[in-house]
Design a protein around this motif. Structure first.
Motif, PDB file in Angstrom:
ATOM      1  N   THR A 125      48.357  45.440  45.668  1.00  0.00           N
ATOM      2  CA  THR A 125      47.464  44.889  44.657  1.00  0.00           C
ATOM      3  C   THR A 125      47.287  43.396  44.885  1.00  0.00           C
ATOM      4  OG1 THR A 125      48.161  46.541  43.032  1.00  0.00           O
ATOM      5  CG2 THR A 125      47.079  44.560  42.194  1.00  0.00           C
ATOM      6  N   VAL A 126      46.034  42.975  44.930  1.00  0.00           N
ATOM      7  CA  VAL A 126      45.702  41.555  45.076  1.00  0.00           C
ATOM      8  C   VAL A 126      45.012  41.109  43.791  1.00  0.00           C
ATOM      9  CG1 VAL A 126      44.414  39.832  46.381  1.00  0.00           C
ATOM     10  CG2 VAL A 126      45.479  41.768  47.570  1.00  0.00           C
ATOM     11  N   ASP A 127      45.611  40.123  43.115  1.00  0.00           N
ATOM     12  CA  ASP A 127      45.097  39.652  41.824  1.00  0.00           C
ATOM     13  C   ASP A 127      44.710  38.183  41.944  1.00  0.00           C
ATOM     14  OD1 ASP A 127      44.423  39.264  39.218  1.00  0.00           O
ATOM     15  OD2 ASP A 127      46.272  40.048  38.373  1.00  0.00           O
TER      16      ASP A 127
ATOM     17  N   SER B 203      38.065  45.803  40.517  1.00  0.00           N
ATOM     18  CA  SER B 203      37.780  45.329  39.161  1.00  0.00           C
ATOM     19  C   SER B 203      37.536  43.830  39.253  1.00  0.00           C
ATOM     20  CB  SER B 203      38.949  45.630  38.216  1.00  0.00           C
ATOM     21  OG  SER B 203      38.670  45.144  36.918  1.00  0.00           O
TER      22      SER B 203
ATOM     23  N   GLY C 210      39.174  38.406  39.893  1.00  0.00           N
ATOM     24  CA  GLY C 210      39.426  39.787  39.506  1.00  0.00           C
ATOM     25  C   GLY C 210      40.594  40.381  40.262  1.00  0.00           C
ATOM     26  N   GLN C 211      40.660  41.692  40.278  1.00  0.00           N
ATOM     27  CA  GLN C 211      41.781  42.407  40.884  1.00  0.00           C
ATOM     28  C   GLN C 211      41.266  43.512  41.800  1.00  0.00           C
ATOM     29  OE1 GLN C 211      44.499  45.461  38.827  1.00  0.00           O
ATOM     30  NE2 GLN C 211      45.668  43.547  38.647  1.00  0.00           N
TER      31      GLN C 211
ATOM     32  N   ARG D 252      42.913  46.726  44.192  1.00  0.00           N
ATOM     33  CA  ARG D 252      44.070  47.524  44.604  1.00  0.00           C
ATOM     34  C   ARG D 252      43.686  48.280  45.877  1.00  0.00           C
ATOM     35  NH1 ARG D 252      46.143  52.110  40.667  1.00  0.00           N
ATOM     36  NH2 ARG D 252      44.477  53.253  41.722  1.00  0.00           N
TER      37      ARG D 252
END
Length: 300
Positions: free
Chosen positions: A174-176, A207, A181-182, A184
Protein backbone atom coordinates in the motif's frame (compact mmCIF):
# COMPACT_ATOMS: atom_id res chain seq x y z
CA UNK A 1 -28.52 -86.49 -50.99
CA UNK A 2 -31.80 -85.45 -49.36
CA UNK A 3 -32.66 -81.75 -49.78
CA UNK A 4 -32.45 -81.02 -46.08
CA UNK A 5 -29.01 -82.60 -45.75
CA UNK A 6 -27.82 -80.56 -48.74
CA UNK A 7 -29.13 -77.26 -47.26
CA UNK A 8 -27.56 -77.99 -43.87
CA UNK A 9 -24.19 -78.80 -45.44
CA UNK A 10 -24.30 -75.61 -47.54
CA UNK A 11 -25.08 -73.44 -44.52
CA UNK A 12 -22.26 -75.04 -42.56
CA UNK A 13 -19.81 -74.37 -45.39
CA UNK A 14 -20.92 -70.72 -45.61
CA UNK A 15 -20.45 -70.16 -41.87
CA UNK A 16 -17.00 -71.73 -42.04
CA UNK A 17 -15.93 -69.30 -44.78
CA UNK A 18 -17.27 -66.27 -42.88
CA UNK A 19 -15.40 -67.39 -39.78
CA UNK A 20 -12.12 -67.05 -41.68
CA UNK A 21 -12.71 -63.32 -42.44
CA UNK A 22 -11.31 -60.78 -39.91
CA UNK A 23 -13.90 -58.79 -37.99
CA UNK A 24 -13.91 -55.15 -39.21
CA UNK A 25 -13.68 -52.60 -36.32
CA UNK A 26 -15.08 -49.10 -36.84
CA UNK A 27 -13.45 -46.19 -34.98
CA UNK A 28 -15.24 -42.94 -34.18
CA UNK A 29 -12.88 -40.06 -33.58
CA UNK A 30 -14.21 -37.15 -31.56
CA UNK A 31 -12.47 -34.06 -32.92
CA UNK A 32 -10.01 -32.27 -30.66
CA UNK A 33 -11.14 -28.84 -29.57
CA UNK A 34 -8.88 -25.84 -29.98
CA UNK A 35 -7.75 -24.19 -26.76
CA UNK A 36 -8.40 -20.59 -25.76
CA UNK A 37 -6.02 -17.77 -24.95
CA UNK A 38 -6.24 -14.07 -24.19
CA UNK A 39 -4.02 -11.16 -23.27
CA UNK A 40 -4.39 -7.49 -22.41
CA UNK A 41 -1.85 -4.73 -21.79
CA UNK A 42 -4.03 -2.38 -19.74
CA UNK A 43 -7.55 -2.59 -18.38
CA UNK A 44 -9.24 0.07 -16.26
CA UNK A 45 -12.46 -0.06 -14.29
CA UNK A 46 -12.62 3.37 -12.72
CA UNK A 47 -15.28 5.82 -11.61
CA UNK A 48 -14.33 9.46 -12.06
CA UNK A 49 -16.32 11.88 -9.90
CA UNK A 50 -16.34 15.66 -10.08
CA UNK A 51 -17.54 18.38 -7.71
CA UNK A 52 -18.39 16.25 -4.70
CA UNK A 53 -19.70 13.48 -6.92
CA UNK A 54 -22.33 15.66 -8.55
CA UNK A 55 -20.94 14.46 -11.88
CA UNK A 56 -19.80 10.85 -12.30
CA UNK A 57 -18.29 9.28 -15.41
CA UNK A 58 -17.00 5.70 -15.78
CA UNK A 59 -13.58 5.08 -17.26
CA UNK A 60 -13.71 1.47 -18.45
CA UNK A 61 -11.35 0.66 -21.27
CA UNK A 62 -8.83 -1.91 -22.42
CA UNK A 63 -5.65 -1.56 -24.43
CA UNK A 64 -4.62 -4.37 -26.75
CA UNK A 65 -7.25 -6.76 -25.47
CA UNK A 66 -6.81 -9.78 -27.77
CA UNK A 67 -8.26 -13.28 -28.01
CA UNK A 68 -6.51 -16.13 -29.82
CA UNK A 69 -5.30 -16.07 -32.42
CA UNK A 70 -4.33 -12.39 -32.47
CA UNK A 71 -1.50 -9.96 -31.85
CA UNK A 72 -1.79 -6.29 -30.96
CA UNK A 73 0.80 -3.59 -30.44
CA UNK A 74 0.26 0.01 -29.46
CA UNK A 75 2.34 2.57 -27.61
CA UNK A 76 -0.26 5.10 -26.50
CA UNK A 77 -3.92 5.21 -25.56
CA UNK A 78 -6.04 8.33 -25.36
CA UNK A 79 -9.42 8.50 -23.69
CA UNK A 80 -11.96 11.27 -23.61
CA UNK A 81 -14.51 11.85 -20.85
CA UNK A 82 -17.05 14.65 -20.88
CA UNK A 83 -16.40 17.19 -18.13
CA UNK A 84 -12.86 15.94 -17.43
CA UNK A 85 -10.01 18.32 -18.23
CA UNK A 86 -12.48 20.63 -19.93
CA UNK A 87 -13.48 17.89 -22.35
CA UNK A 88 -9.96 17.67 -23.78
CA UNK A 89 -8.55 14.19 -24.43
CA UNK A 90 -6.01 12.90 -21.98
CA UNK A 91 -3.51 10.05 -22.24
CA UNK A 92 -4.23 7.07 -19.99
CA UNK A 93 -1.15 5.09 -21.00
CA UNK A 94 2.11 5.90 -22.67
CA UNK A 95 4.74 3.21 -23.19
CA UNK A 96 7.73 2.38 -25.35
CA UNK A 97 6.35 -1.13 -25.89
CA UNK A 98 2.84 -2.37 -25.27
CA UNK A 99 2.25 -5.79 -26.81
CA UNK A 100 -0.39 -8.46 -26.28
CA UNK A 101 -0.34 -11.80 -28.06
CA UNK A 102 -2.64 -14.82 -27.97
CA UNK A 103 -2.30 -18.07 -29.91
CA UNK A 104 -4.14 -21.38 -29.72
CA UNK A 105 -4.46 -24.62 -31.64
CA UNK A 106 -5.41 -28.23 -30.88
CA UNK A 107 -2.16 -28.85 -28.99
CA UNK A 108 -1.41 -25.66 -27.07
CA UNK A 109 -2.82 -22.28 -26.01
CA UNK A 110 -0.67 -19.34 -24.90
CA UNK A 111 -1.32 -15.76 -23.81
CA UNK A 112 1.46 -13.20 -23.50
CA UNK A 113 1.58 -9.53 -22.53
CA UNK A 114 4.54 -7.16 -22.27
CA UNK A 115 4.90 -3.47 -21.32
CA UNK A 116 8.12 -1.44 -21.32
CA UNK A 117 8.55 2.04 -19.79
CA UNK A 118 4.86 2.52 -19.06
CA UNK A 119 3.22 5.64 -17.54
CA UNK A 120 -0.40 5.36 -16.44
CA UNK A 121 -2.44 8.52 -15.79
CA UNK A 122 -5.91 9.13 -14.40
CA UNK A 123 -8.07 12.26 -14.66
CA UNK A 124 -7.25 14.96 -12.12
CA UNK A 125 -3.56 14.01 -11.95
CA UNK A 126 -2.17 15.47 -15.12
CA UNK A 127 1.28 16.16 -13.69
CA UNK A 128 1.73 13.04 -11.56
CA UNK A 129 1.43 9.53 -13.05
CA UNK A 130 -0.62 7.02 -11.13
CA UNK A 131 2.15 4.48 -11.70
CA UNK A 132 5.31 4.10 -13.77
CA UNK A 133 7.05 0.78 -14.42
CA UNK A 134 10.16 -0.14 -16.38
CA UNK A 135 8.91 -3.51 -17.60
CA UNK A 136 6.25 -6.06 -16.71
CA UNK A 137 5.40 -9.31 -18.49
CA UNK A 138 2.82 -12.03 -18.04
CA UNK A 139 2.62 -15.42 -19.69
CA UNK A 140 0.10 -18.26 -19.44
CA UNK A 141 0.63 -21.59 -21.20
CA UNK A 142 -1.88 -24.44 -21.42
CA UNK A 143 -0.80 -27.56 -23.31
CA UNK A 144 -3.01 -30.58 -23.89
CA UNK A 145 -2.38 -33.26 -21.28
CA UNK A 146 -0.02 -31.09 -19.21
CA UNK A 147 -0.34 -28.94 -16.12
CA UNK A 148 -0.94 -25.26 -17.11
CA UNK A 149 1.64 -22.66 -16.07
CA UNK A 150 1.35 -18.96 -15.29
CA UNK A 151 4.18 -16.50 -14.73
CA UNK A 152 4.51 -12.77 -14.22
CA UNK A 153 7.70 -10.75 -13.93
CA UNK A 154 8.44 -7.21 -12.83
CA UNK A 155 11.76 -5.83 -14.00
CA UNK A 156 13.20 -2.54 -12.76
CA UNK A 157 11.74 0.10 -10.48
CA UNK A 158 8.14 1.11 -9.81
CA UNK A 159 6.85 4.54 -8.79
CA UNK A 160 3.37 5.19 -7.44
CA UNK A 161 1.96 8.73 -7.25
CA UNK A 162 5.47 10.08 -7.77
CA UNK A 163 7.04 7.94 -5.05
CA UNK A 164 9.33 4.98 -5.55
CA UNK A 165 7.69 1.86 -4.21
CA UNK A 166 9.16 -1.39 -2.98
CA UNK A 167 6.73 -4.12 -3.86
CA UNK A 168 6.34 -7.35 -1.97
CA UNK A 169 6.52 -10.54 -4.01
CA UNK A 170 3.70 -11.95 -1.89
CA UNK A 171 0.80 -10.08 -0.40
CA UNK A 172 -0.21 -6.47 -0.91
CA UNK A 173 1.77 -3.23 -0.89
CA UNK A 174 0.00 0.00 0.00
CA UNK A 175 1.30 3.42 -1.02
CA UNK A 176 -0.35 6.35 0.78
CA UNK A 177 0.32 9.93 -0.32
CA UNK A 178 -1.65 12.32 1.97
CA UNK A 179 -2.03 15.06 -0.62
CA UNK A 180 -3.04 12.77 -3.46
CA UNK A 181 -4.57 9.54 -2.32
CA UNK A 182 -3.92 5.85 -1.77
CA UNK A 183 -2.98 3.02 -4.09
CA UNK A 184 -2.89 -0.66 -3.11
CA UNK A 185 -0.83 -2.93 -5.36
CA UNK A 186 -0.88 -6.68 -5.82
CA UNK A 187 2.22 -7.99 -7.59
CA UNK A 188 2.38 -11.06 -9.80
CA UNK A 189 -0.97 -12.67 -9.15
CA UNK A 190 -1.22 -16.11 -10.75
CA UNK A 191 -3.81 -18.87 -10.68
CA UNK A 192 -3.92 -22.32 -12.28
CA UNK A 193 -6.36 -25.21 -12.46
CA UNK A 194 -6.16 -28.55 -14.23
CA UNK A 195 -6.93 -26.88 -17.59
CA UNK A 196 -6.65 -23.09 -17.14
CA UNK A 197 -4.08 -20.50 -16.14
CA UNK A 198 -4.08 -16.75 -15.53
CA UNK A 199 -1.30 -14.31 -14.74
CA UNK A 200 -1.51 -10.61 -13.83
CA UNK A 201 1.69 -8.59 -13.48
CA UNK A 202 0.16 -5.74 -11.51
CA UNK A 203 -3.28 -5.09 -10.10
CA UNK A 204 -3.93 -1.71 -8.54
CA UNK A 205 -6.81 -0.66 -6.34
CA UNK A 206 -6.98 3.10 -6.68
CA UNK A 207 -8.44 5.78 -4.42
CA UNK A 208 -7.31 9.22 -5.51
CA UNK A 209 -8.62 12.57 -4.23
CA UNK A 210 -6.04 15.30 -4.85
CA UNK A 211 -5.59 17.55 -1.83
CA UNK A 212 -8.93 16.23 -0.52
CA UNK A 213 -10.65 19.01 -2.41
CA UNK A 214 -13.31 16.67 -3.85
CA UNK A 215 -12.81 18.37 -7.19
CA UNK A 216 -11.76 15.21 -9.02
CA UNK A 217 -11.98 11.82 -7.31
CA UNK A 218 -11.04 8.48 -8.87
CA UNK A 219 -12.00 5.09 -7.48
CA UNK A 220 -11.58 1.61 -8.95
CA UNK A 221 -9.04 -0.82 -10.34
CA UNK A 222 -6.27 -0.84 -12.92
CA UNK A 223 -4.73 -4.01 -14.35
CA UNK A 224 -1.38 -4.17 -16.13
CA UNK A 225 -0.16 -7.07 -18.29
CA UNK A 226 -2.63 -9.93 -17.95
CA UNK A 227 -2.54 -13.27 -19.80
CA UNK A 228 -4.94 -16.22 -19.73
CA UNK A 229 -5.31 -19.61 -21.40
CA UNK A 230 -7.45 -22.74 -21.48
CA UNK A 231 -6.00 -26.07 -22.59
CA UNK A 232 -7.35 -27.78 -25.70
CA UNK A 233 -9.12 -31.10 -25.25
CA UNK A 234 -7.35 -34.09 -26.78
CA UNK A 235 -9.04 -36.16 -29.47
CA UNK A 236 -10.51 -39.42 -28.22
CA UNK A 237 -10.69 -42.57 -30.34
CA UNK A 238 -13.43 -44.89 -29.25
CA UNK A 239 -13.86 -48.36 -30.81
CA UNK A 240 -17.39 -49.17 -31.89
CA UNK A 241 -18.94 -52.62 -32.06
CA UNK A 242 -17.71 -54.87 -34.85
CA UNK A 243 -19.40 -54.26 -38.16
CA UNK A 244 -19.46 -57.96 -39.10
CA UNK A 245 -21.54 -60.47 -37.22
CA UNK A 246 -19.67 -62.69 -34.78
CA UNK A 247 -18.81 -66.17 -35.98
CA UNK A 248 -21.56 -68.64 -35.19
CA UNK A 249 -20.86 -72.25 -34.27
CA UNK A 250 -21.18 -74.67 -37.17
CA UNK A 251 -24.67 -76.13 -37.16
CA UNK A 252 -24.94 -79.91 -37.03
CA UNK A 253 -26.59 -81.68 -39.98
CA UNK A 254 -30.09 -82.74 -39.28
CA UNK A 255 -30.45 -86.52 -38.79
CA UNK A 256 -32.17 -88.58 -41.45
CA UNK A 257 -35.76 -89.54 -40.84
CA UNK A 258 -35.85 -93.13 -39.67
CA UNK A 259 -38.80 -95.52 -39.95
CA UNK A 260 -41.28 -94.92 -37.21
CA UNK A 261 -42.20 -97.70 -34.82
CA UNK A 262 -45.63 -98.30 -33.46
CA UNK A 263 -48.94 -99.20 -34.97
CA UNK A 264 -50.80 -97.50 -37.77
CA UNK A 265 -53.66 -98.29 -40.20
CA UNK A 266 -51.16 -99.88 -42.63
CA UNK A 267 -49.70 -102.27 -40.10
CA UNK A 268 -51.99 -105.27 -40.86
CA UNK A 269 -51.23 -105.07 -44.57
CA UNK A 270 -47.54 -104.94 -43.89
CA UNK A 271 -47.74 -107.92 -41.56
CA UNK A 272 -49.79 -109.83 -44.06
CA UNK A 273 -47.44 -109.07 -46.89
CA UNK A 274 -44.50 -110.11 -44.76
CA UNK A 275 -46.16 -113.39 -43.88
CA UNK A 276 -46.88 -114.17 -47.51
CA UNK A 277 -43.32 -113.50 -48.50
CA UNK A 278 -42.09 -115.65 -45.68
CA UNK A 279 -44.41 -118.48 -46.66
CA UNK A 280 -43.40 -118.24 -50.29
CA UNK A 281 -39.78 -118.38 -49.37
CA UNK A 282 -40.28 -121.41 -47.14
CA UNK A 283 -42.17 -123.27 -49.90
CA UNK A 284 -39.44 -122.57 -52.40
CA UNK A 285 -36.80 -123.97 -50.03
CA UNK A 286 -38.85 -127.14 -49.39
CA UNK A 287 -39.41 -127.74 -53.12
CA UNK A 288 -35.74 -127.36 -53.83
CA UNK A 289 -34.83 -129.93 -51.17
CA UNK A 290 -37.29 -132.51 -52.61
CA UNK A 291 -35.92 -132.09 -56.12
CA UNK A 292 -32.41 -132.56 -54.88
CA UNK A 293 -33.40 -135.70 -52.94
CA UNK A 294 -35.13 -137.21 -56.05
CA UNK A 295 -32.08 -136.62 -58.17
CA UNK A 296 -29.82 -138.36 -55.67
CA UNK A 297 -32.15 -141.50 -55.63
CA UNK A 298 -32.11 -141.94 -59.41
CA UNK A 299 -28.38 -141.75 -59.48
CA UNK A 300 -27.99 -144.69 -57.07
Amino acid sequence: MPTRRLAAATAAAAVSVLGLLPAATAQAETGAKTGKAGAVVLRTDLDVSLLNKTVTAPLALALNDVQAPATASKTALTATLDGVDGGHPFSVLRADVATARAAADKQRAEGYSNIVNAHVHVPGLAAVPLITVEQVTSKAVCAAGKRPTADSNLLGSVSVLGRKATLSTSGTTTVDVPTLGQVRLDLSRTATTSRTAAATALNLKVSVNPLKLNVSEVEGQVTLARATCEAPTAAAVEPSPSESSPTKPEPKPEPEHLAETGGSSATPYLVGGGALLLAAGGGAVLLARRRRAGADGDAS
